[in-house]
Scaffold this active site. Structure first.
Site: not given
Length: 378
Positions: A24, A106, A129, A155, A164, A251, A275
């Site tokens: 991850y 975060s 976010y 972000t 992913r 960001k 990212h």
């Protein structure tokens, strides 16, 4: 395992972590081309060696947003940091404070703001976010203010999650993911005991505080997908700019026009970032994007950069290309997973030593003296 270089921590983390957690943090999106270019392109930047310059007085100190820093490095926001070490966000924040640099929490951390901020004396940075649930955004901003947060990192490169593929193979998502994670944890007893059992609760602390009920790892991917907002525009950020009276850092900037828009918006800083190669595969590496962005907006706001920075030499390269500060994500997570707080502190010591060697041999006595003259022009 002997740790002699900052890059050694990746192998140490791989040995200790269940595969779903290692991949991850280690993986990127799609074919992972940008992930590889981030490091490869940085390594291709040649430093210009200069000698006999009397480097007896060398300083790595800098200042950013009125905050003194021992190194031009900040720890990036990384989701689920608390799954990589017991109460991992707290350990990483304490390591950052011990080395005189900022830690960024975060939105999707395991440990909530209310646990991390009081664990150190230095104000943490907080990352947010743009989400569909504006009530959550307002709630978490109010809590960040109450916890003494000064710098907000916003972000903007995740209106949708990246694809992913490694996560499907590793057990982070996909068929029978929960059972696969349990079996992997059983095969890694050190992690299972220290983090899996003693590190509980394993939920998204900032979100659970708002919802009033646990948001478990099983809900993580679904919550992200349901709450990211593809309709985001600069106008959506205006109410946050009005609400937040401290420095605001955007960001996820890779294009000069977006950097100029950030200046017009009134941002105090930007993070040149893809990212970590985890969103849109095939975009520029950050070291490719940085010079043009620095030419366009240097002096109008502070320029930070992340993605691909694995050594102190990489930090020097980024600063020489126009960054005011760098941010570390994967590299500090590898160290945290391997050795906890002590690992992160040692990692930062290694970065500092590597920076001192690089600056001594390029003739730069301070961060301010690093420029493109410190690099070989090709």
């Amino acid at each position: 395992m002997i740790i002699s270089a900052s890059t050694d921590y990746r192998a140490a983390a791989k040995a200790k972590l269940p595969p779903f957690l290692f991949h991850y943090i280690d993986g990127g999106s799609y074919g992972e081309h940008t992930l590889r270019r981030n490091t490869d392109d940085l390594a291709d930047i040649a430093l210009r060696q200069r000698v006999l310059s009397d480097m007896s007085e060398l300083s790595l100190e800098t200042e950013l947003f009125g905050e003194k820093m021992a190194l031009p490095i900040a720890l990036s926001p990384v989701g689920l940091t608390g799954m990589y070490a017991r109460r991992g966000e707290v350990q990483a924040a304490q390591a950052a404070e011990a080395k005189g640099i900022p830690f960024t929490l975060s939105t999707v951390s395991v440990c909530p703001i209310e646990e991390v901020a009081p664990s150190i004396h230095r104000p943490i940075w907080f990352q947010l976010y743009v989400l569909k649930d504006r009530g959550f955004m307002k709630n978490v901003l109010e809590r960040a203010k109450a916890a003494g947060v000064k710098n907000l990192v916003f972000t903007v490169d995740m209106p949708v999650p990246g694809a992913r593929y490694r996560d499907m193979h590793s057990g982070m998502s996909g068929p029978n993911a929960a059972m696969r994670r349990v079996l992997q944890a059983m095969a890694h007893p050190s992690w299972a005991w220290d983090v899996g059992l003693l590190g509980k609760p394993h939920d998204l602390g900032n979100i659970s505080k708002y919802r009033g009920s646990p948001t478990k790892l099983e809900d993580y991917i679904g919550w992200l997908g349901a709450n990211f907002d593809p309709s985001i525009s600069w106008k959506d950020l205006e109410w946050i700019r009005d609400f937040w009276d401290g420095p605001m850092i955007i960001k996820g900037i890779l294009d000069t026009e977006d950097a100029k828009d950030a200046v017009r918006f009134g941002a105090d800083g930007i993070v040149v970032s893809n990212h970590g190669g985890r969103q849109l595969d095939g975009v520029l590496s950050t070291v490719q994007a940085l010079p043009a962005i620095a030419d366009a907006v240097k002096g109008d706001l502070k320029i930070l950069v992340d993605s691909g920075i694995r050594t102190g030499l990489d930090v020097v390269r980024m600063l020489a290309l126009g960054a005011d500060c760098t941010m570390l994500g994967r590299s500090f997570i590898y160290a945290l997973a391997a050795q906890g707080r002590a690992g992160v502190e040692n990692l930062l010591d290694l970065y500092e030593k590597e920076m001192r060697v690089a600056m001594t041999l390029t003739g730069a006595k301070s961060i301010a003296e690093l420029s493109r003259d410190s690099l070989v022009k090709r």
